[in-house]
Design a protein around this motif. Structure first.
Motif, PDB file in Angstrom:
ATOM      1  N   ASP A 146      -7.645   7.292  -1.437  1.00 15.14           N
ATOM      2  CA  ASP A 146      -6.674   7.596  -0.471  1.00 15.14           C
ATOM      3  C   ASP A 146      -5.738   8.739  -0.733  1.00 15.14           C
ATOM      4  O   ASP A 146      -5.490   9.805  -0.270  1.00 15.14           O
ATOM      5  N   HIS A 173      -5.579  12.480   0.515  1.00 14.51           N
ATOM      6  CA  HIS A 173      -4.289  12.930   1.084  1.00 14.51           C
ATOM      7  C   HIS A 173      -3.763  14.379   0.403  1.00 14.51           C
ATOM      8  O   HIS A 173      -3.415  15.146   1.183  1.00 14.51           O
ATOM      9  N   ARG A 210      -9.328   1.903  -3.770  1.00 11.92           N
ATOM     10  CA  ARG A 210      -9.382   2.523  -2.533  1.00 11.92           C
ATOM     11  C   ARG A 210      -8.033   3.399  -2.520  1.00 11.92           C
ATOM     12  O   ARG A 210      -7.761   4.336  -1.913  1.00 11.92           O
TER      13      ARG A 210
END
Length: 120
Positions: free
Chosen positions: A13, A17, A9
């Motif tokens: 992420d 981003h 995760r």
């Protein structure tokens, strides 16, 4: 097992981003053609070397770019491996959208009406 899931995760992420900013997406697209210095990445984006370096740092943190310092030159190369987790995540939703688009297609293109010929 749990730590592996949390790590995945975190990687996902970081990748999303990094991809969230147009300048970084442009940098990745250009790096797909080959290695470039931070200055070369900054030039067409009309940004300072410092700003470009900050964007490259975000890409490095996501594992999408590897920066090598050669003297005073910072040479960047694309590392596409981390994009695999993003592609895998998006593929799940691709099935959802395919089903939705198929349903929309059926609404927009109803079956042709049958025409009956009358005898003359």
């Amino acid at each position: 097992m749990v730590n592996h899931v949390v790590e995945d995760r975190s990687v996902l992420d970081e990748v999303f981003h990094a991809l969230a900013h147009d300048a970084r997406r442009t940098m990745l697209r250009r790096l797909a053609a080959g290695e470039l210095t931070v200055g070369e990445l900054a030039e067409p984006l009309r940004m300072s070397l410092a700003a470009a370096s900050k964007h490259v740092k975000v890409l490095e943190n996501a594992g999408l770019v590897q920066r090598t310092v050669v003297g005073r030159r910072h040479v960047c190369r694309l590392r596409s491996g981390p994009l695999a987790s993003a592609v895998e995540w998006l593929r799940f939703y691709e099935r959802f959208w395919d089903d939705r688009l198929d349903a929309l297609q059926q609404v927009l293109d109803p079956p042709p009406a049958h025409t009956s010929e009358e005898p003359s």
